[in-house]
Design a protein around this motif. Structure first.
Motif, PDB file in Angstrom:
ATOM      1  N   ASN A 102       0.849  -1.188   0.000  1.00 51.50           N
ATOM      2  CA  ASN A 102       0.000   0.000   0.000  1.00 51.50           C
ATOM      3  C   ASN A 102       0.893   1.249   0.000  1.00 51.50           C
ATOM      4  O   ASN A 102       2.110   1.164   0.174  1.00 51.50           O
ATOM      5  CB  ASN A 102      -0.993  -0.005   1.166  1.00 51.50           C
ATOM      6  N   GLU A 143       3.586   5.210  -6.613  1.00 53.85           N
ATOM      7  CA  GLU A 143       2.143   5.048  -6.442  1.00 53.85           C
ATOM      8  C   GLU A 143       1.441   5.105  -7.798  1.00 53.85           C
ATOM      9  O   GLU A 143       0.511   4.337  -8.062  1.00 53.85           O
ATOM     10  CB  GLU A 143       1.596   6.142  -5.514  1.00 53.85           C
ATOM     11  N   SER A 182       1.609   1.840  -9.467  1.00 55.72           N
ATOM     12  CA  SER A 182       0.763   0.814  -8.845  1.00 55.72           C
ATOM     13  C   SER A 182      -0.692   0.943  -9.258  1.00 55.72           C
ATOM     14  O   SER A 182      -1.477   0.010  -9.107  1.00 55.72           O
ATOM     15  CB  SER A 182       0.873   0.897  -7.314  1.00 55.72           C
ATOM     16  N   GLU A 221       3.160   1.839   3.253  1.00 55.12           N
ATOM     17  CA  GLU A 221       4.214   0.819   3.390  1.00 55.12           C
ATOM     18  C   GLU A 221       5.282   0.996   2.311  1.00 55.12           C
ATOM     19  O   GLU A 221       6.483   0.931   2.595  1.00 55.12           O
ATOM     20  CB  GLU A 221       3.604  -0.581   3.286  1.00 55.12           C
ATOM     21  N   ARG A 222       4.823   1.204   1.071  1.00 59.94           N
ATOM     22  CA  ARG A 222       5.754   1.349  -0.038  1.00 59.94           C
ATOM     23  C   ARG A 222       6.636   2.591   0.142  1.00 59.94           C
ATOM     24  O   ARG A 222       7.845   2.546  -0.051  1.00 59.94           O
ATOM     25  CB  ARG A 222       4.981   1.444  -1.354  1.00 59.94           C
ATOM     26  N   SER A 251      -0.924  10.008   5.158  1.00 54.25           N
ATOM     27  CA  SER A 251      -2.251   9.385   5.278  1.00 54.25           C
ATOM     28  C   SER A 251      -3.389  10.297   4.833  1.00 54.25           C
ATOM     29  O   SER A 251      -4.443   9.828   4.402  1.00 54.25           O
ATOM     30  CB  SER A 251      -2.507   8.934   6.726  1.00 54.25           C
TER      31      SER A 251
END
Length: 429
Positions: free
Chosen positions: A50, A230, A233, A53-54, A81
């Motif tokens: 996620n 991101e 991904s 974490e990444r 976040s």
């Protein structure tokens, strides 16, 4: 993590020193001694993580054991976040990578908040610190909100009076407390020059505990690497094969972060450095001559920079990777072209703002049918409400973040671009 000064390679510092100093001797930028590399196999594992974490994993590759793994993870979580990037398709093979879903509606939130978290963690002795930074629009708000009410931190933000949007100004010039804003009667480059002069004044640096939160600070730059991963991904394996990324460029920190992501092992096909009429870099790439003109005001005001601070880092990356600068895509877009592009995007069903429109226009000219194009959405259209509404003849609804500050009075001081006056001001507080 070891870093060296691009203007004085003998000056070597660790990550903690680099983030606290901001700039090195001779106002040199810090640059990593070694760029970590990831294999294709590791890349697949990282992309499967996620965002938090990444990002923690990527940053740990640079920072190493200077910050405990769990502490770094918590800092990243606190910083990122509230701002998850999104991909929004505008054409079959072109999408906007929206980076403006954070508290100040701009991509600068990632770097500014990460820097604030790390500085807070590293300040074990509760030393008083002065953050001095210049903004051409979005940095000011991101830095102000990231450090707002933080203990033992005083933030001074310089910005060109009358040359940022009303809503950009409202976001950071209405806070007060430990945030002081100064409207300088001049250009962003003059604001930036004042910051550099302050960093060159050793007595002043020591007296007020001076630091900077511009993209010259390595912590901000490293944080921005994370959202390029991101982006990968969020797209298909087929799209990942030939991806072209157009970056709206002002101080060139965002492009530097993208090039660092590519250096690590993210297989980005190519980049486009998109500028407005302040086109020092496009002219340099065309002629080989570095000749900044006077900065002019444009619709894409956050890019109104004629002497981009991060360009030496871009050149260093091309040098150490044995890349050819001729392979870097580039271009400039006039205000008239920006207006036409905003209307075209609106016709496609996507409401944009001037900076992303500059990137989209150059991307559209370059991307081929077998390629996937991504242009960075660096700020929310509402931050440029008046100009976007005038162009599109549509009402832009203010997000809650802006609505809350819209009717608050501006608390800014006013000043000529005079370093002696700024110095006196800094020493008074």
């Amino acid at each position: 993590m070891k870093l060296y000064n691009l203007k004085d390679h003998q000056e070597q510092v660790n990550f903690a020193q680099a983030i606290k100093l901001g700039l090195g001797n001779k106002q040199g930028l810090f640059f990593p001694n070694q760029i970590p590399k990831i294999s294709s196999k590791t890349l697949l594992k990282i992309l499967d993580m996620n965002f938090i974490e990444r990002s923690s994993k990527i940053l740990s590759m640079f920072i190493g054991d200077e910050i405990q793994e769990q502490k770094l993870y918590q800092s990243v979580k606190n910083a990122f976040s509230c701002s998850i990037p999104k991909i929004v398709y505008v054409e079959e093979n072109i999408a906007c990578f929206e980076l403006f879903h954070g508290p100040t509606l701009a991509f600068k939130d990632f770097g500014a908040r990460f820097m604030a978290q790390i500085l807070s963690y590293l300040n074990h002795q509760n030393e008083v610190m002065t953050i001095l930074t210049a903004t051409s629009g979005d940095t000011g708000a991101a830095v102000a909100h990231a450090f707002y009410k933080m203990k033992n931190v005083r933030v001074i933000i310089l910005y060109p009076q009358g040359k940022i949007s009303e809503y950009q100004e409202k976001l950071f010039c209405t806070l007060g407390k430990n945030i002081t804003t100064i409207a300088v009667n001049g250009s962003f480059d003059e604001c930036q020059k004042l910051v550099k002069q302050a960093f060159n004044d050793q007595e002043l640096k020591i007296e007020i505990g001076l630091n900077s939160a511009n993209s010259i600070n390595i912590s901000r730059l490293l944080a921005q690497i994370c959202y390029y991963f991101e982006a990968f991904s969020l797209i298909s394996t087929q799209q990942q094969k030939k991806i072209i990324i157009a970056v709206p460029c002002g101080n060139f920190g965002n492009l530097t972060a993208g090039l660092l992501a590519k250096s690590i092992g993210l297989p980005i096909e190519s980049f486009i450095a998109a500028t407005n009429a302040n086109d020092t870099v496009p002219r340099f790439l065309e002629t080989g001559q570095w000749s900044p003109n006077n900065t002019i005001s444009t619709l894409s005001n956050a890019m109104d920079i004629s002497q981009p601070n991060n360009w030496p880092r871009v050149e260093e990356l091309f040098k150490i990777n044995n890349w050819n600068l001729k392979d870097l895509g580039f271009g400039r877009v006039s205000d008239n072209e920006t207006i036409k592009t905003l209307k075209k995007l609106d016709h496609l069903g996507y409401i944009s703002e001037p900076h992303a429109a500059v990137a989209y226009r150059l991307l559209k000219k370059s991307v081929q049918k077998d390629e996937f194009g991504l242009f960075l959405g660096t700020a929310h259209p509402a931050k440029f409400k008046q100009s976007v509404e005038n162009i599109l003849k549509k009402i832009i609804i203010l997000p809650k973040t802006l609505e809350e500050r819209n009717h608050l009075p501006l608390l800014s001081h006013k000043m000529k671009p005079d370093f002696n006056k700024l110095r006196q001001f800094l020493l008074k507080k």
